[in-house]
Design an enzyme around this catalytic site. Structure first.
Site, PDB file in Angstrom:
ATOM      1  N   ALA A 218     -66.870 -42.029   1.596  1.00  0.00           N
ATOM      2  CA  ALA A 218     -65.575 -41.554   2.197  1.00  0.00           C
ATOM      3  C   ALA A 218     -63.609 -41.830   2.346  1.00  0.00           C
ATOM      4  CB  ALA A 218     -65.634 -42.242   4.407  1.00  0.00           C
ATOM      5  N   GLY A 219     -63.137 -40.517   1.669  1.00  0.00           N
ATOM      6  CA  GLY A 219     -61.827 -40.199   1.457  1.00  0.00           C
ATOM      7  C   GLY A 219     -61.336 -39.641   2.402  1.00  0.00           C
TER       8      GLY A 219
ATOM      9  N   PHE B 178     -60.114 -47.397  -4.347  1.00  0.00           N
ATOM     10  CA  PHE B 178     -58.636 -47.005  -4.201  1.00  0.00           C
ATOM     11  C   PHE B 178     -57.355 -48.226  -3.737  1.00  0.00           C
ATOM     12  CE2 PHE B 178     -61.043 -42.788  -5.486  1.00  0.00           C
ATOM     13  CZ  PHE B 178     -60.760 -43.425  -6.342  1.00  0.00           C
TER      14      PHE B 178
ATOM     15  N   GLN C  67     -43.385 -27.748 -21.672  1.00  0.00           N
ATOM     16  CA  GLN C  67     -43.708 -26.442 -22.003  1.00  0.00           C
ATOM     17  C   GLN C  67     -42.128 -26.205 -22.639  1.00  0.00           C
ATOM     18  OE1 GLN C  67     -46.568 -25.318 -22.680  1.00  0.00           O
ATOM     19  NE2 GLN C  67     -46.123 -23.794 -23.886  1.00  0.00           N
TER      20      GLN C  67
ATOM     21  N   GLU D   5     -52.995 -39.309   0.602  1.00  0.00           N
ATOM     22  CA  GLU D   5     -52.391 -39.026   1.611  1.00  0.00           C
ATOM     23  C   GLU D   5     -52.625 -37.480   2.629  1.00  0.00           C
ATOM     24  OE1 GLU D   5     -50.388 -40.994   3.284  1.00  0.00           O
ATOM     25  OE2 GLU D   5     -50.669 -42.954   1.921  1.00  0.00           O
TER      26      GLU D   5
ATOM     27  N   GLU E 175     -56.207 -29.810   0.186  1.00  0.00           N
ATOM     28  CA  GLU E 175     -56.946 -28.792   0.871  1.00  0.00           C
ATOM     29  C   GLU E 175     -56.495 -28.847   1.942  1.00  0.00           C
ATOM     30  OE1 GLU E 175     -57.742 -28.261  -3.125  1.00  0.00           O
ATOM     31  OE2 GLU E 175     -57.789 -30.174  -2.483  1.00  0.00           O
TER      32      GLU E 175
END
Length: 387
Positions: free
Chosen positions: A130-131, A156, A340, A367, A371
């Site tokens: 469950a994230g 986490f 770069q 947080e 998406e």
């Protein structure tokens, strides 16, 4: 609309930047290479932050904090964001705003010691399964004999290894919703050392070295009623009331790192010579700098506008989602382009660019992923027209 800083805001910016450059920058390489933040160093820098008036500056004045409004707090966070995350979070710590939701007794036990630098908190929501979908959490809390019994796993969980207690969100029941049954959530204070509560090492992370994560395990961990934070089954209400601005905090710290990376790129382009001239005179480099600066200014305006609206009481979820989305993605873009411009040297750890580049990756995940931010934004757009 006035875009200038007040004298007080400028003083806070200058003071915080000086502290970051003089006290935190010198320790970055040690933390980055070891992946470890020594407790002796934490205490040393914490004492200096307290003396400078920067410690727990996110808290209201009535509880011992600096009493900053949201916009000024974001300016402060932006300056802290320039440094290694472990250093600025742990040593110039901001106790979680959710502690303000506690009762008077809970404030005495948890909030005030954190503000004084005597304790650390950690926030436990995420689980292996469950994230982004917090309603899918499986770690449970069941009421038994007047207490609550907690079971399950969280992972986490940032800096849980040094935290004195955790604020844990657990599934505590079910309720009907238009989509069927959904879980009720309750928040609990769980002290380190409580029987049935175990903290073990988490995962080795490519981002934010020295900023640890842990796995929390609950095995028939019994918690008294007075350890409930907020109301029973109202954990989401507690989280939404007190944690909304954390997305703006993420955006602000990203701005600080992006500014640092851009300045390195500008300085290098003005000094490095190839084919008989400074590389900044080549359009392939100068146009990169122009685009980087433009994107950074746009992100800065979005974050600061959202902070201003937060203070006015007019901020919407999509404002904070847009700010977080833009700032995190701009940081990734600027970090990549700065490397770069530097060529191979940009990937060496003599410079902070490879660290900023690595650190940028997690900002689009925690947080609320990019998406999820896009979902919040598009949902608001569609709802406005009945969609």
């Amino acid at each position: 609309m006035h875009f200038g800083l007040t004298e007080e805001q400028q003083l806070i910016v200058d003071t915080t930047r000086a502290f970051v450059e003089n006290e935190l920058y010198p320790h970055e390489l040690e933390v980055e290479r070891s992946g470890h933040l020594r407790m002796e160093l934490i205490k040393e820098l914490q004492a200096k932050a307290i003396a400078a008036g920067l410690y727990a500056a996110n808290m209201p004045a009535e509880v011992g904090g600096a009493g900053l409004d949201t916009l000024t707090w974001l300016l402060y966070e932006k300056e802290l964001g320039r440094a290694n995350y472990a250093l600025h979070w742990t040593c110039v710590a901001r106790p979680s705003n959710i502690l303000l939701a506690g009762t008077d007794a809970q404030r005495e036990k948890y909030l005030f010691p954190c503000i004084r630098g005597e304790k650390w908190d950690c926030l436990a929501m995420t689980e292996p399964g469950a994230g982004s979908d917090l309603r899918g959490m499986k770690a449970s809390a069941i009421e038994k004999g007047g207490d609550w019994v907690l079971n399950g796993t969280k992972h986490f969980i940032s800096h849980a290894d040094i935290a004195d207690f955790a604020i844990c969100f657990m599934a505590s029941g079910e309720e009907d919703s238009p989509r069927g049954k959904r879980k009720k959530i309750t928040a609990f204070f769980v002290d380190k050392g409580t029987p049935g509560f175990n903290v073990r090492d988490g995962y080795r992370n490519v981002s934010h070295r020295g900023y640890t994560n842990s796995v929390l395990e609950f095995d028939d961990c019994r918690i008294p009623q007075e350890q409930v934070l907020g109301e029973v089954h109202k954990g989401f209400e507690v989280a939404n009331s007190w944690l909304g601005a954390t997305r703006l905090q993420v955006g602000a710290t990203c701005l600080g790192r992006a500014e640092r990376a851009l300045q390195h790129a500008i300085d290098y382009a003005a000094q490095r010579e190839q084919f008989g001239q400074q590389i900044g005179k080549f359009q392939g480099v100068s146009f990169k700098l122009a685009d980087m600066a433009t994107e950074l200014k746009a992100a800065n305006l979005m974050v600061m506008e959202a902070g201003w609206k937060y203070d006015q009481g007019s901020v919407a979820d999509q404002d904070m989602a847009m700010a977080k989305l833009k700032a995190t993605e701009v940081l990734a873009y600027i970090a990549d382009e700065a490397i770069q411009i530097h060529g191979g040297m940009g990937l060496m750890d003599d410079l902070p660019l490879e660290r900023i580049w690595r650190d940028a990756r997690v900002e689009r995940i925690w947080e609320g992923t990019s998406e999820i931010q896009r979902h919040i934004i598009s949902r608001a757009l569609l709802r406005a027209v009945g969609g």
